[in-house]
Design a protein around this motif. Sequence first.
Motif, PDB file in Angstrom:
ATOM      1  N   ARG A 154      -8.847  12.599  -2.239  1.00 36.42           N
ATOM      2  CA  ARG A 154      -8.518  14.023  -2.158  1.00 36.42           C
ATOM      3  C   ARG A 154      -7.903  14.261  -0.790  1.00 36.42           C
ATOM      4  NH1 ARG A 154     -13.022  13.212  -4.412  1.00 36.42           N
ATOM      5  NH2 ARG A 154     -14.291  13.362  -2.529  1.00 36.42           N
ATOM      6  N   TRP A 305     -15.386  21.218  -5.702  1.00 41.87           N
ATOM      7  CA  TRP A 305     -14.786  19.946  -5.286  1.00 41.87           C
ATOM      8  C   TRP A 305     -14.164  20.036  -3.895  1.00 41.87           C
ATOM      9  CZ3 TRP A 305      -9.594  19.565  -4.203  1.00 41.87           C
ATOM     10  CH2 TRP A 305      -8.776  20.601  -4.664  1.00 41.87           C
ATOM     11  N   ASN A 308     -16.291  18.726  -1.347  1.00 40.36           N
ATOM     12  CA  ASN A 308     -16.697  17.358  -1.689  1.00 40.36           C
ATOM     13  C   ASN A 308     -17.875  17.308  -2.636  1.00 40.36           C
ATOM     14  OD1 ASN A 308     -14.783  15.792  -0.452  1.00 40.36           O
ATOM     15  ND2 ASN A 308     -15.786  16.029   1.532  1.00 40.36           N
ATOM     16  N   TRP A 327     -12.519  11.302  -9.843  1.00 33.93           N
ATOM     17  CA  TRP A 327     -13.297  11.383  -8.604  1.00 33.93           C
ATOM     18  C   TRP A 327     -13.567  10.000  -8.038  1.00 33.93           C
ATOM     19  CZ3 TRP A 327     -14.257  15.887  -6.220  1.00 33.93           C
ATOM     20  CH2 TRP A 327     -15.234  15.933  -5.232  1.00 33.93           C
ATOM     21  N   THR A 349     -22.739  14.945  -4.712  1.00 32.59           N
ATOM     22  CA  THR A 349     -22.035  15.139  -3.441  1.00 32.59           C
ATOM     23  C   THR A 349     -21.762  13.796  -2.780  1.00 32.59           C
ATOM     24  OG1 THR A 349     -24.211  15.746  -2.605  1.00 32.59           O
ATOM     25  CG2 THR A 349     -22.614  17.503  -2.832  1.00 32.59           C
ATOM     26  N   SER A 350     -22.790  13.226  -2.171  1.00 34.37           N
ATOM     27  CA  SER A 350     -22.554  11.974  -1.461  1.00 34.37           C
ATOM     28  C   SER A 350     -22.889  10.758  -2.315  1.00 34.37           C
ATOM     29  CB  SER A 350     -23.390  11.971  -0.177  1.00 34.37           C
ATOM     30  OG  SER A 350     -24.739  12.229  -0.519  1.00 34.37           O
TER      31      SER A 350
END
Lengths: 378, 202
Positions: A154, A305, A308, A327, A349-350
């Motif tokens: 991204r 998004w 993130n 993604w 998320t992570s």
Amino acid sequence: MPPSVLLIMDMFQSDEDRILTLVTRKLMGEATSSELDELSSLIAENPSYEILIQSLTHIWDSSPVVDEEFMEATFVAHIDRMKSNGCEFESYEAAIEAKRPWYSPKRMLVPAFSVLAIITAVYFLFGGRASENKPVMAEGKEIKNEISTRNGNRTRIQLLDGSTVWLNAGSKLDYGKDFGGAKREVYLTGEAFFDVTKNPEKPFIIHTNAIDVKVIGTQFNVRCYPTDKMVETSLIKGSVEVLVKNRGEKWVLKPNEKLLVENVTSLPLKRSKDEAEPVRARQVLVAIKPLTYQNNDSVSVEAAWVRNKLSFQDESFAEVAQKMERWYDVEFEFRTEGLKNLSVYGSFTSETLQQALEALEFSFGFKYSMQGKKVIIY
Amino acid sequence: MPLNNRLRIVNHFSGDINCNISELQQQIAVFEDVSAYRKLFHCLFPSIQNFAFSIVKSRQLAEEIASDVLMEVWMRRLKLMEVENLRLYLFTSAKNASLKKLRQETRFSLSTLDELQVEFISDYGNPEELMNRSELEKKVHEAINELPPRCKVIYKLAKEDKLKYAEIAELLDVSIKTIDSQLVIANKKIISTVKSFVGKKS
């Protein structure tokens, strides 16, 4: 109506009865063209009937006045009854009102700060104020007019006019070399979040395959992946005007609304190489829906998004897989067809791909295996 | 429990030309569109309620049946595109639910159409609205009210509920020929009312 059915009763009628029969069928939209011709010639022979037929038509077309207020009260009572029967139904207005974080003073600060934070980050990326007034530079002096992202990547771009664009994975933004001059127009494939600098004299226009979005200054998200069933425009702040090309209609969005437009290019007909086959002639479907928010999160699912965060709210596993493909830059293969329809809520998320898959595996009880970039679900 | 406490039957109405049922059906099925569902309700609830009323003869039961029938639409929204003719489907559901209710509540089983007593709405909203109706319109209204029950049901389904010949035939299990002739009878009565009214005036 098959003409033969009524042939027998049509015989031996007086002119008046015959006229009445034909007028009745005409009013019902059931008259054949020869019956319509017959009617006109009968009226020509008996002009005195003309006024009677007119009043009959008038009576047929008149409808009682509706009491809108009473109907609305009945509808509200019906919804209550539906809910007490355990049927979920969220009224559109209620959904909009309950989830309007931008207007709540308590939450007001959060987006304000985060927008600032993002702008600072942009300065870092492009070397501060000096490059702010220039287009993004590629090697040498050549101006690059196109930015694209691969799956798994991204990026964010700041445009000449100060507007910021976050480009999601597997997307392309073409802003043309004239951008910022006479007009502000970009071409988008994929998904992007726009924070557009206000300039009433030069509207900002985003062209996509199915829609054109025209804005003055606002924050919104446009999703138009060619493979998705819907093209989605989600509005966070301000106001946008969306031209649905296929219908030639303009739709205006209010904050916290999204416009869904059926994606014509995703329909199989167009993909077939048969040139003689016309693109689907029917009008695409369009709907306005409220944005969705998860557990008091101040950022809607549609724009998550940008932070993130990969977020789902009641989406089918098939749709979720499509998002995860972009993604994480992988490919999904479903060996068990039924799994595609599972309804997924939640966010990543992570998490790494493996962690995400394990979480899904845990919730749904399917199995998966990896073969290079391919995820097999069974 | 009655749906609405106001003691008034909803105006019999489905004549809004903008009621594009199949478009609303698509909106509901594809987008789960709440506002399309609301429009569909406005378009069809009064018709279905009045049709159910003609069978069960109870306003409260008719309201419940119409509400149940439309509730199904939302509950099965994701499979809604499987229904070919939604308007007819809902009328048929209302008919079946009404006949079932009737058997349960009264142990009376309906055998012929002539037993259907349709209450034709004499209430045109508010008193001013009624005042604005011309003498002729009132006379025509009376004439429709005096039609034999079966004729009145068919006229109502055709004119106000916008059902086609084939749809009414399927719903009421009568022939297309019967519908055609019953509608001609209704229009003949209306024409003769208009004629005598105009005759008296001149």
